[in-house]
Design an enzyme around this catalytic site. Sequence first.
Site, short mmCIF file in Angstrom:
data_model
loop_
_atom_site.label_atom_id
_atom_site.label_comp_id
_atom_site.label_asym_id
_atom_site.label_seq_id
_atom_site.Cartn_x
_atom_site.Cartn_y
_atom_site.Cartn_z
N ASP A 4 67.82 45.14 32.07
CA ASP A 4 67.52 46.57 32.20
C ASP A 4 68.74 47.41 31.87
O ASP A 4 68.63 48.49 31.26
CB ASP A 4 67.03 46.89 33.61
CG ASP A 4 65.53 46.72 33.76
OD1 ASP A 4 64.93 45.99 32.94
OD2 ASP A 4 64.95 47.32 34.69
N LYS A 6 77.98 34.14 39.38
CA LYS A 6 78.74 34.61 40.54
C LYS A 6 79.26 33.40 41.30
O LYS A 6 79.20 33.33 42.53
CB LYS A 6 77.86 35.50 41.44
CG LYS A 6 78.61 36.28 42.51
CD LYS A 6 79.60 37.29 41.97
CE LYS A 6 80.27 38.06 43.11
NZ LYS A 6 81.33 38.96 42.61
N TYR A 33 64.19 34.55 42.83
CA TYR A 33 62.80 34.97 42.70
C TYR A 33 61.81 33.94 43.24
O TYR A 33 60.61 34.20 43.25
CB TYR A 33 62.48 35.25 41.23
CG TYR A 33 62.82 36.66 40.81
CD1 TYR A 33 61.84 37.53 40.35
CD2 TYR A 33 64.11 37.12 40.87
CE1 TYR A 33 62.15 38.81 39.96
CE2 TYR A 33 64.44 38.40 40.50
CZ TYR A 33 63.46 39.25 40.04
OH TYR A 33 63.77 40.53 39.67
N ASP A 74 67.41 39.85 35.36
CA ASP A 74 66.54 41.00 35.56
C ASP A 74 67.36 42.28 35.53
O ASP A 74 67.03 43.26 34.85
CB ASP A 74 65.82 40.84 36.91
CG ASP A 74 64.73 41.87 37.10
OD1 ASP A 74 64.36 42.56 36.13
OD2 ASP A 74 64.22 41.98 38.23
N ASP A 121 79.47 41.05 38.11
CA ASP A 121 79.90 42.42 38.33
C ASP A 121 80.80 42.91 37.20
O ASP A 121 80.68 44.05 36.74
CB ASP A 121 80.56 42.59 39.70
CG ASP A 121 81.44 41.43 40.11
OD1 ASP A 121 81.20 40.31 39.65
OD2 ASP A 121 82.37 41.64 40.91
#
Length: 337
Positions: free
Chosen positions: A234, A173, A124, A230, A206
């Site tokens: 959600d 990751k 970001y 983020d 993942d």
Amino acid sequence: MSKTIAVIPGDGIGPEIMTATLRVLDALDCGLGYEFVDAGMVALDKHGDLLPQATLDKIAERKVALKGPLTTPIGGGFTSINVTLRRHFDLYANVRPAVSFPGTKSRYENIDIITVRENTEGAYLSEGQTLSEDGETAISMIRNTRKGSARIVRYAFELAIKKGRRKITAVHKANILKTSSGLFLNVAREIAKEYPQIEFNEMIVDNTCMQLVMKPEQFDVIVTTNLFGDILSDLCAGLVGGLGLAPGDNIGTNAAIFEAVHGSAPDIAGKGIANPCALLLAAADMLDYLDMVAKGDQLRQAIRATVELDHAQVTPDLGGKGSTDSFADAIVKRIKG
């Protein structure tokens, strides 16, 4: 206790749900005062600026703000107001609880997961963004720091202790992003050793998405970097019925902003059917932050009881036939006994 907070009503449905939320807070008799400031499209229309300096100054003075949803215009070089606020006040911890509510439409019951997201760096940062002259190649940089990683992981562990949580999962990751995500994971492993009373787990992002859908009960507190946080927060909101039940806490060393995570929903603005739950739950988190934990718990219990037992009074998105005002009225009635 008497405390004055900055209040940003917001755009779209923001003023409606903010009015309802402040009415509920007043019923709790928290001793809060409100100083209203502008941001978003309202501020652009009134002051020619999406985020006026006077608003920033007032948040800095009051140190705590309650914020409705804001609209950032698409295009025209406008920077996200939420991202700007987080960077300006160094609100490095984004805390997103996802808790099941009886009586709501959701895939699962008994979900209780907190996502702790690094809020100021990572993907970001928007650093190094370039687009080749032929428009065929886009490049953007990811930058994580040891300091940023350490403070968000430590915040997650301290929050877990404060909330009586038992397990933290660091999501990464590092198998592919060996430097940026690898740094975060290594720091998380180091800090975890300082908290032997908290179970520590690590999971690739993942696989985390799959596991959240298949076996969400295995998660307690998730800590991760900005972009992954983020997305995952959600996803967690989806497990409990959507963003209408999703508060967001943005915490820094010198300031904190509490908000509804959802957007400004201009399509239903003014219709009186906006669900105030996300902002109410953010207000409950704000009360915890202000050391009014009993008041925060009382508010959450009143929301839960209203959704479960006064279902006709809740807004249509939750399956009821009520309005923003009737929902707030029912919560106020429960608070006042």
